[in-house]
Design a protein around this motif. Structure first.
Motif, PDB file in Angstrom:
ATOM      1  N   GLY A 179       0.774  -1.188   0.225  1.00  0.00           N
ATOM      2  CA  GLY A 179       0.659  -0.210  -0.100  1.00  0.00           C
ATOM      3  C   GLY A 179       0.977   1.384   0.019  1.00  0.00           C
ATOM      4  O   GLY A 179       0.068   2.372  -0.356  1.00  0.00           O
ATOM      5  N   LEU A 180       2.293   1.092   0.179  1.00  0.00           N
ATOM      6  CA  LEU A 180       3.108   2.266   0.043  1.00  0.00           C
ATOM      7  C   LEU A 180       4.062   2.423  -0.431  1.00  0.00           C
ATOM      8  O   LEU A 180       4.597   2.894  -1.329  1.00  0.00           O
ATOM      9  CB  LEU A 180       3.373   2.321   1.569  1.00  0.00           C
ATOM     10  CG  LEU A 180       2.785   2.515   3.323  1.00  0.00           C
ATOM     11  CD1 LEU A 180       3.478   2.086   3.677  1.00  0.00           C
ATOM     12  CD2 LEU A 180       1.587   3.771   3.136  1.00  0.00           C
ATOM     13  N   ASN A 200      -3.549   5.771  -7.094  1.00  0.00           N
ATOM     14  CA  ASN A 200      -4.029   6.669  -7.374  1.00  0.00           C
ATOM     15  C   ASN A 200      -5.166   5.649  -6.855  1.00  0.00           C
ATOM     16  O   ASN A 200      -5.945   5.795  -6.552  1.00  0.00           O
ATOM     17  CB  ASN A 200      -4.865   5.740  -9.199  1.00  0.00           C
ATOM     18  CG  ASN A 200      -5.622   6.727  -9.394  1.00  0.00           C
ATOM     19  OD1 ASN A 200      -6.076   7.959  -8.767  1.00  0.00           O
ATOM     20  ND2 ASN A 200      -6.747   5.993 -10.333  1.00  0.00           N
ATOM     21  N   LEU A 201      -4.853   4.534  -5.927  1.00  0.00           N
ATOM     22  CA  LEU A 201      -5.380   3.774  -4.951  1.00  0.00           C
ATOM     23  C   LEU A 201      -5.480   4.683  -3.727  1.00  0.00           C
ATOM     24  O   LEU A 201      -6.174   4.062  -3.186  1.00  0.00           O
ATOM     25  CB  LEU A 201      -4.540   1.861  -4.738  1.00  0.00           C
ATOM     26  CG  LEU A 201      -4.769   1.448  -5.779  1.00  0.00           C
ATOM     27  CD1 LEU A 201      -4.008   0.105  -5.747  1.00  0.00           C
ATOM     28  CD2 LEU A 201      -6.605   0.258  -6.238  1.00  0.00           C
ATOM     29  N   GLN A 202      -4.095   5.264  -3.678  1.00  0.00           N
ATOM     30  CA  GLN A 202      -3.757   5.683  -2.357  1.00  0.00           C
ATOM     31  C   GLN A 202      -5.166   6.831  -3.022  1.00  0.00           C
ATOM     32  O   GLN A 202      -5.550   7.404  -1.601  1.00  0.00           O
ATOM     33  CB  GLN A 202      -2.364   6.072  -2.215  1.00  0.00           C
ATOM     34  CG  GLN A 202      -1.285   5.280  -1.814  1.00  0.00           C
ATOM     35  CD  GLN A 202       0.096   5.654  -2.103  1.00  0.00           C
ATOM     36  OE1 GLN A 202       0.519   5.905  -2.210  1.00  0.00           O
ATOM     37  NE2 GLN A 202       0.798   4.390  -1.154  1.00  0.00           N
ATOM     38  N   TYR A 211      -4.130  -0.706   0.240  1.00  0.00           N
ATOM     39  CA  TYR A 211      -4.078  -2.578  -1.100  1.00  0.00           C
ATOM     40  C   TYR A 211      -2.997  -3.295  -0.556  1.00  0.00           C
ATOM     41  O   TYR A 211      -1.981  -2.639  -0.619  1.00  0.00           O
ATOM     42  CB  TYR A 211      -4.176  -1.535  -2.356  1.00  0.00           C
ATOM     43  CG  TYR A 211      -4.125  -3.252  -4.015  1.00  0.00           C
ATOM     44  CD1 TYR A 211      -3.342  -4.550  -3.585  1.00  0.00           C
ATOM     45  CD2 TYR A 211      -5.139  -3.417  -4.526  1.00  0.00           C
ATOM     46  CE1 TYR A 211      -2.977  -5.044  -4.674  1.00  0.00           C
ATOM     47  CE2 TYR A 211      -5.623  -4.156  -5.668  1.00  0.00           C
ATOM     48  CZ  TYR A 211      -4.401  -5.454  -5.096  1.00  0.00           C
ATOM     49  OH  TYR A 211      -4.550  -6.131  -6.210  1.00  0.00           O
ATOM     50  N   ARG A 212      -2.799  -4.229  -0.200  1.00  0.00           N
ATOM     51  CA  ARG A 212      -1.689  -5.107   0.656  1.00  0.00           C
ATOM     52  C   ARG A 212      -2.065  -6.873  -0.092  1.00  0.00           C
ATOM     53  O   ARG A 212      -2.743  -7.331   0.518  1.00  0.00           O
ATOM     54  CB  ARG A 212      -1.581  -5.106   1.905  1.00  0.00           C
ATOM     55  CG  ARG A 212      -1.725  -3.577   2.620  1.00  0.00           C
ATOM     56  CD  ARG A 212      -1.890  -3.793   3.707  1.00  0.00           C
ATOM     57  NE  ARG A 212      -2.052  -2.410   4.843  1.00  0.00           N
ATOM     58  CZ  ARG A 212      -2.454  -2.699   5.914  1.00  0.00           C
ATOM     59  NH1 ARG A 212      -1.336  -3.149   6.717  1.00  0.00           N
ATOM     60  NH2 ARG A 212      -2.030  -1.387   6.671  1.00  0.00           N
ATOM     61  N   CYS A 262       1.942  -7.053   4.535  1.00  0.00           N
ATOM     62  CA  CYS A 262       0.786  -6.827   5.254  1.00  0.00           C
ATOM     63  C   CYS A 262       1.401  -6.006   6.585  1.00  0.00           C
ATOM     64  O   CYS A 262       0.255  -5.212   6.930  1.00  0.00           O
ATOM     65  CB  CYS A 262       0.372  -8.175   6.531  1.00  0.00           C
ATOM     66  SG  CYS A 262      -0.275  -9.905   5.256  1.00  0.00           S
ATOM     67  N   GLU A 263       2.331  -5.861   6.342  1.00  0.00           N
ATOM     68  CA  GLU A 263       3.308  -4.725   8.215  1.00  0.00           C
ATOM     69  C   GLU A 263       3.105  -3.846   7.319  1.00  0.00           C
ATOM     70  O   GLU A 263       4.287  -2.947   8.237  1.00  0.00           O
ATOM     71  CB  GLU A 263       4.218  -5.523   8.954  1.00  0.00           C
ATOM     72  CG  GLU A 263       3.552  -7.104   9.522  1.00  0.00           C
ATOM     73  CD  GLU A 263       4.297  -7.714  10.201  1.00  0.00           C
ATOM     74  OE1 GLU A 263       5.345  -8.098   9.981  1.00  0.00           O
ATOM     75  OE2 GLU A 263       3.883  -9.119  10.387  1.00  0.00           O
ATOM     76  N   GLN A 264       3.436  -3.920   6.049  1.00  0.00           N
ATOM     77  CA  GLN A 264       3.851  -2.228   5.608  1.00  0.00           C
ATOM     78  C   GLN A 264       4.920  -2.149   5.626  1.00  0.00           C
ATOM     79  O   GLN A 264       5.171  -0.731   5.827  1.00  0.00           O
ATOM     80  CB  GLN A 264       2.484  -1.338   5.965  1.00  0.00           C
ATOM     81  CG  GLN A 264       1.247  -1.102   5.606  1.00  0.00           C
ATOM     82  CD  GLN A 264       0.553   0.178   5.702  1.00  0.00           C
ATOM     83  OE1 GLN A 264       0.190   0.565   6.343  1.00  0.00           O
ATOM     84  NE2 GLN A 264      -0.014   0.347   4.073  1.00  0.00           N
ATOM     85  N   ARG A 265       6.006  -3.310   6.021  1.00  0.00           N
ATOM     86  CA  ARG A 265       7.421  -2.025   5.485  1.00  0.00           C
ATOM     87  C   ARG A 265       8.219  -3.116   4.109  1.00  0.00           C
ATOM     88  O   ARG A 265       9.391  -3.940   4.665  1.00  0.00           O
ATOM     89  CB  ARG A 265       7.499  -2.761   6.815  1.00  0.00           C
ATOM     90  CG  ARG A 265       7.688  -4.214   6.988  1.00  0.00           C
ATOM     91  CD  ARG A 265       8.025  -5.461   8.523  1.00  0.00           C
ATOM     92  NE  ARG A 265       7.714  -6.661   8.733  1.00  0.00           N
ATOM     93  CZ  ARG A 265       8.212  -8.083   8.602  1.00  0.00           C
ATOM     94  NH1 ARG A 265       9.415  -7.260   7.123  1.00  0.00           N
ATOM     95  NH2 ARG A 265       7.801  -8.812   8.528  1.00  0.00           N
ATOM     96  N   LEU A 266       7.629  -2.812   3.116  1.00  0.00           N
ATOM     97  CA  LEU A 266       8.424  -3.731   1.943  1.00  0.00           C
ATOM     98  C   LEU A 266       9.363  -2.395   1.930  1.00  0.00           C
ATOM     99  O   LEU A 266      10.313  -3.595   1.264  1.00  0.00           O
ATOM    100  CB  LEU A 266       6.768  -3.836   0.708  1.00  0.00           C
ATOM    101  CG  LEU A 266       7.878  -4.424  -0.380  1.00  0.00           C
ATOM    102  CD1 LEU A 266       7.777  -6.085  -0.293  1.00  0.00           C
ATOM    103  CD2 LEU A 266       6.110  -4.367  -1.649  1.00  0.00           C
TER     104      LEU A 266
END
Length: 423
Positions: free
Chosen positions: A200-201, A255-257, A263-264, A312-316
């Motif tokens: 998502g980021l 655009n999703l943001q 979105y994950r 899942c944890e937004q640390r990609l």
């Protein structure tokens, strides 16, 4: 760590196979799973439908599962991620709001237009007659707006064929809720699948793959869920991948943001690469591709659960670059006779051990056990996957393994990867 994999295809067996290799993974539950996951190390099949959300939630609670990986698009489009959310549970797969990227082609077209993502010119219609009146030139592409398991696309080469495809969509077996048809200009070039992971980021592509969607050799006949795939495809150079990242993947995430969609999971861009090397998006999928996942995961060196948890944890962004094994992977799908039309189930499968002894990996799709016998239970039955130092070696190994497998009516394409050898 205990993991739940939702689904029963070749993609889900490949995910289970890869996750089972990690010392961090204690147990994997597959719902409903197939004959391959039934015998996979650390795996247990549980006969729960992919759309029985209450039963899946109960299983998660009873078994203290910490990560859910959703394979197919249908439960994602129905909102499985929204339904299952609870503290301490990680779910890999977008919410219902994100899954509409695949669930509605007309929504995706509006989305791409808004984000200036290159795609084919198109128009959407809710009435068959209006759609037919629009068509004056062929070839043209007719698509069912909703989910159609990879079979809702027709490249019409005559006006009659286009009209028949439109009638099939409005009168056929596709999802009729709000049914509409998307008509697109026909693009020339080569189709490529770029699957990317996002938290998502940040968005990171996996190895680019190509699959063969049509049932017949020479890319002829009706579309299927995919008759074979290979990765990495040489058509995607590092320069072209950079362009896809800049023109397609980053604007999609932005655009999703902008639309407030967290979105994950996987964003799968189905692309047409023009003869001059320009990418255009044919469609988006909201999950791992099948059969592309089989060769992609065969070359993945980074532990899969590390990537899934990071999403899942937004640390990609914190992870080092994804590591890949050198070489090429090729997957040949063995299908039931008659697929993608009517086919029989219950045919005894033999030769799996002999095929695996050649060094190939056999991913199960439409299989199950009946007493001691492994039998066919779907249109696409097995994905025979082999890794080689180059394309020719991988392809030769895959087909050598195919020759060991038998079941009544077995059908497969003998030209998987022919595009590479022609270039």
């Amino acid at each position: 760590m205990k993991i739940l994999i939702v689904g029963n295809g070749g993609r889900e067996h490949a995910i289970a196979w890869k996750l089972s290799q990690s010392s961090q993974v204690q147990q994997i539950f597959c719902t409903p799973g197939n004959g391959g996951t039934a015998t996979q190390a650390k795996c247990q099949n549980i006969p729960i439908s992919v759309t029985d959300f209450p039963a899946l939630k109960q299983l998660i609670d009873d078994q203290n599962i910490s990560l859910v990986v959703v394979g197919p698009e249908v439960p994602l489009a129905l909102g499985i991620t929204d339904y299952l959310q609870q503290p301490n549970l990680k779910i890999f797969g977008p919410t219902k709001a994100g899954a509409i990227l695949e669930a509605s082609k007309s929504w995706a077209k509006d989305f791409m237009s808004e984000a200036n993502i290159p795609t084919a010119k198109s128009a959407t219609f809710t009435k068959a007659e209006t759609a037919k009146e629009y068509i004056t030139e062929i070839p043209i592409v007719i698509k069912a707006d909703g989910l159609a398991a990879g079979k809702g696309v027709t490249v019409a080469t005559t006006i009659e064929m286009a009209h028949n495809a439109i009638d099939d969509i409005f009168q056929g077996d596709f999802d009729k809720k709000n049914q509409s048809v998307v008509i697109e200009e026909f693009l020339t070039g080569q189709e490529v699948s770029v699957l990317a992971l996002t938290d998502g980021l940040t968005i990171r592509p996996l190895l680019p793959a190509q699959d063969h969607k049509q049932v017949g050799e020479g890319d002829t006949g009706p579309n299927t869920g995919g008759m074979g795939a290979y990765t990495p495809t040489p058509i995607i150079t590092p320069e072209l991948m950079a362009s896809i990242q800049q023109q397609v993947l980053e604007p999609t995430l932005t655009n999703l943001q902008k639309r407030g969609i967290d979105y994950r999971g996987v964003i799968y861009a189905g692309l047409m690469i023009s003869p001059t090397g320009e990418p255009k998006v044919l469609e988006f999928n909201c999950r791992f591709g099948d059969p592309e996942t089989q060769p992609i995961l065969s070359l993945l060196e980074t532990p899969l659960e590390e990537l899934l948890l990071a999403c899942c944890e937004q640390r990609l962004a914190e992870l080092p670059p994804i590591k890949w094994k050198p070489g090429v992977a090729v997957c040949v799908v063995l299908a039931s006779g008659g697929y993608p039309g009517a086919y029989e189930k219950g045919k005894i499968i033999s030769g799996i051990e002999k095929a695996e002894a050649t060094g190939a990996t056999i991913f199960h799709a439409g299989t199950k056990f009946q007493a001691e016998d492994l039998i066919t239970d779907g249109g696409r039955v097995l994905g025979v996957t082999a890794v080689g130092s180059n394309f020719t070696e991988a392809k030769t190994k895959a087909y050598a393994a195919v020759n060991s497998v038998q079941f009544e009516g077995m059908y497969y394409r003998r030209d998987i990867g022919s595009r590479v050898l022609m270039n």
